[in-house]
Design an enzyme around this catalytic site. Structure first.
Site, PDB file in Angstrom:
ATOM      1  N   SER A 177     -95.163 -77.279  38.018  1.00 21.00           N
ATOM      2  CA  SER A 177     -94.960 -78.316  39.030  1.00 21.00           C
ATOM      3  C   SER A 177     -95.256 -79.710  38.466  1.00 21.00           C
ATOM      4  O   SER A 177     -94.667 -80.117  37.473  1.00 21.00           O
ATOM      5  CB  SER A 177     -95.832 -77.998  40.250  1.00 21.00           C
ATOM      6  OG  SER A 177     -95.463 -78.773  41.356  1.00 21.00           O
TER       7      SER A 177
ATOM      8  N   ASP B 257     -88.003 -71.350  46.197  1.00 26.01           N
ATOM      9  CA  ASP B 257     -88.928 -72.486  46.118  1.00 26.01           C
ATOM     10  C   ASP B 257     -88.609 -73.496  47.215  1.00 26.01           C
ATOM     11  O   ASP B 257     -87.510 -74.048  47.257  1.00 26.01           O
ATOM     12  CB  ASP B 257     -88.817 -73.150  44.743  1.00 26.01           C
ATOM     13  CG  ASP B 257     -89.971 -74.091  44.446  1.00 26.01           C
ATOM     14  OD1 ASP B 257     -90.528 -74.661  45.393  1.00 26.01           O
ATOM     15  OD2 ASP B 257     -90.312 -74.251  43.263  1.00 26.01           O
TER      16      ASP B 257
ATOM     17  N   HIS C  81     -92.564 -71.203  44.899  1.00 16.79           N
ATOM     18  CA  HIS C  81     -93.154 -72.198  43.999  1.00 16.79           C
ATOM     19  C   HIS C  81     -94.312 -71.629  43.174  1.00 16.79           C
ATOM     20  O   HIS C  81     -94.480 -71.990  42.005  1.00 16.79           O
ATOM     21  CB  HIS C  81     -93.639 -73.394  44.820  1.00 16.79           C
ATOM     22  CG  HIS C  81     -93.927 -74.614  44.004  1.00 16.79           C
ATOM     23  ND1 HIS C  81     -92.960 -75.292  43.299  1.00 16.79           N
ATOM     24  CD2 HIS C  81     -95.099 -75.282  43.765  1.00 16.79           C
ATOM     25  CE1 HIS C  81     -93.498 -76.328  42.673  1.00 16.79           C
ATOM     26  NE2 HIS C  81     -94.793 -76.335  42.930  1.00 16.79           N
TER      27      HIS C  81
ATOM     28  N   HIS D 283    -101.894 -77.227  34.919  1.00 13.09           N
ATOM     29  CA  HIS D 283    -101.623 -76.829  36.305  1.00 13.09           C
ATOM     30  C   HIS D 283    -100.880 -77.916  37.068  1.00 13.09           C
ATOM     31  O   HIS D 283    -100.641 -79.017  36.553  1.00 13.09           O
ATOM     32  CB  HIS D 283    -102.934 -76.484  37.017  1.00 13.09           C
ATOM     33  CG  HIS D 283    -103.871 -77.661  37.145  1.00 13.09           C
ATOM     34  ND1 HIS D 283    -103.731 -78.626  38.123  1.00 13.09           N
ATOM     35  CD2 HIS D 283    -104.969 -78.027  36.412  1.00 13.09           C
ATOM     36  CE1 HIS D 283    -104.688 -79.526  38.003  1.00 13.09           C
ATOM     37  NE2 HIS D 283    -105.452 -79.199  36.963  1.00 13.09           N
TER      38      HIS D 283
END
Length: 417
Positions: free
Chosen positions: A225, A367, A395, A154
């Site tokens: 990310s 984004d 995003h 993540h």
């Protein structure tokens, strides 16, 4: 550019300068305040980076180094005479107060939450990460090992929920073992006070918690990310057994000076609000700690208020994830992974491409957190990287709002390897 647009830009620049000038002063004052309170309430208080000098490196491994942005954030008020006077007065007062104070060392700082949920990781003596496993191998063939292992990583202030609540349910094939982790310092994973949360720290804990115990002899990596930089470091270290790397909205700033990366990701500006919040939390160590003290330490109160307002027993997992870190873990991950890790991303990409690893990049064209030119820069530097731009996605929504479509794309990538 038209005159009204130029005028608006000038006004925004002027207001931004005034606001951040005030925030510079506030952070410098809070530095003294926190230093005073820490010395009283903690047996071994951890110093801040305001007056610390960057240490001389004893290693050539860039993954192990602390980012220069921890030490190089300019603040014109730090050397002011009145703060020196305040520190001298603070030192005398804290010495007197400490004599009558009995300290008890804690795994958390006084400004971090100490509830049962937030301290649950301390019961895990081996210090391994929290891992959620979905093994979709058919029961009748359960004696066999799944043919494909996939590690999901993540992003900043996230957890394994980002994958388990969006993608896992849509991957139904019988030959995948899906492993979603909570990164070090986030979710239900350990949040040690003595860690600097460098790329090496994150990679080492993933190896210890996933690759070794599950005996992975080959795997795919999917990351979002900030997790993309960790994924690249992990995959480059295991380039002989990794099959593919899927990067979703990676903060890629090729061969940049670390301070330049901080300016690009968190430029000091008031608008849009998300950019302002990112700048405040990235540039100001003590203001950021105040925010974490108010929101993260008292997350139970905020969750109760939200439940009261929405009339539900449970709140969304995204809201819970925002508070499931300490200021120490978030601050160091931001600087040592996002800023410090950017300068070694090219090296990791080169290693993977030379090893023939398939790299796929996806980013939404809306984004507002990671600039859209990041994907273009990676494609220009490394033509072998496959790039997909998702129309209308930001995003997060390219995954959380398109779980089934995203899962189908992942399966097509894995099948092509």
């Amino acid at each position: 550019m038209s005159f009204p647009r130029k005028f608006g830009t000038a006004i925004h620049a002027a207001l931004s300068f005034i606001v951040f000038f005030f925030l510079d002063l506030l952070d410098a004052i809070l530095c003294v305040v926190y230093e005073f309170v820490d010395e009283i309430l903690e047996e071994n208080s951890t110093g801040c980076y305001c007056t610390a000098a960057a240490p001389q490196s004893q290693t050539t491994d860039e993954n192990e180094l602390s980012s220069e942005t921890l030490f190089g954030r300019r603040n014109i008020f730090r050397g002011m005479w009145f703060l020196g006077f305040a520190r001298e007065f603070k030192s005398k007062l804290s010495r007197k107060l400490r004599k009558s104070k009995i300290h008890q060392e804690s795994v958390n700082r006084w400004s971090d939450c100490g509830c049962k949920s937030c301290k649950s990781w301390t019961k895990n003596e081996d210090g391994n990460l929290h891992v959620v496993v979905k093994d979709s191998t058919s029961r009748e063939y359960s004696v066999q090992e799944p043919s494909e292992n996939v590690i999901f990583i993540h992003g900043f202030m996230g957890s394994s929920h980002f994958w388990t609540e969006t993608v896992f349910e849509h991957i139904q094939k019988d030959d995948y073992r899906l492993l979603a982790i909570d990164l070090l310092g986030f979710g239900e994973s350990p949040k040690p006070r003595d860690s600097l949360y460098t790329l090496k720290d994150h990679v080492d804990t993933i190896e210890r918690s996933v690759i070794k115990p599950y005996q992975l002899d080959s795997f795919h990596v999917v990351a979002h990310s900030m997790g993309c930089l960790i994924a690249l470091a992990l995959a480059a270290k295991h380039s002989n057994i990794v099959k593919s790397v899927t990067l979703v909205a990676p903060p890629y700033f090729p061969s940049s000076v670390e301070g330049s990366v901080l300016n690009r990701i968190a430029r000091k500006r008031l608008w849009p609000p998300l950019a302002f919040g990112t700048a405040v939390m990235s540039w100001y160590e003590h203001i950021g700690r105040c925010v974490c003290f108010i929101i993260c330490k008292h997350h139970k109160i905020w969750e109760w208020l939200i439940k009261l307002c929405i009339g539900k027993r449970e709140i969304h997992w995204k809201i819970k994830d925002i508070t499931r870190h300490t200021h120490h873990s978030a601050w160091h991950s931001m600087h040592n992974v996002i800023c410090g890790g950017s300068k070694v991303a090219d090296e990791h990409l080169e290693t993977l491409i030379k090893s023939g690893v398939k790299i796929h990049l996806m980013q939404g064209d809306c984004d507002q957190i990671v600039p859209s030119h990041c994907s273009g820069n990676m494609k220009r530097t490394f033509p072998a990287v496959e790039v997909d731009i998702i129309t209308g996605a930001d995003h997060d929504s390219m995954i959380s709002g398109r779980g089934e479509e995203f899962a189908e794309k992942l399966e097509s990538i894995w099948c092509s390897c």
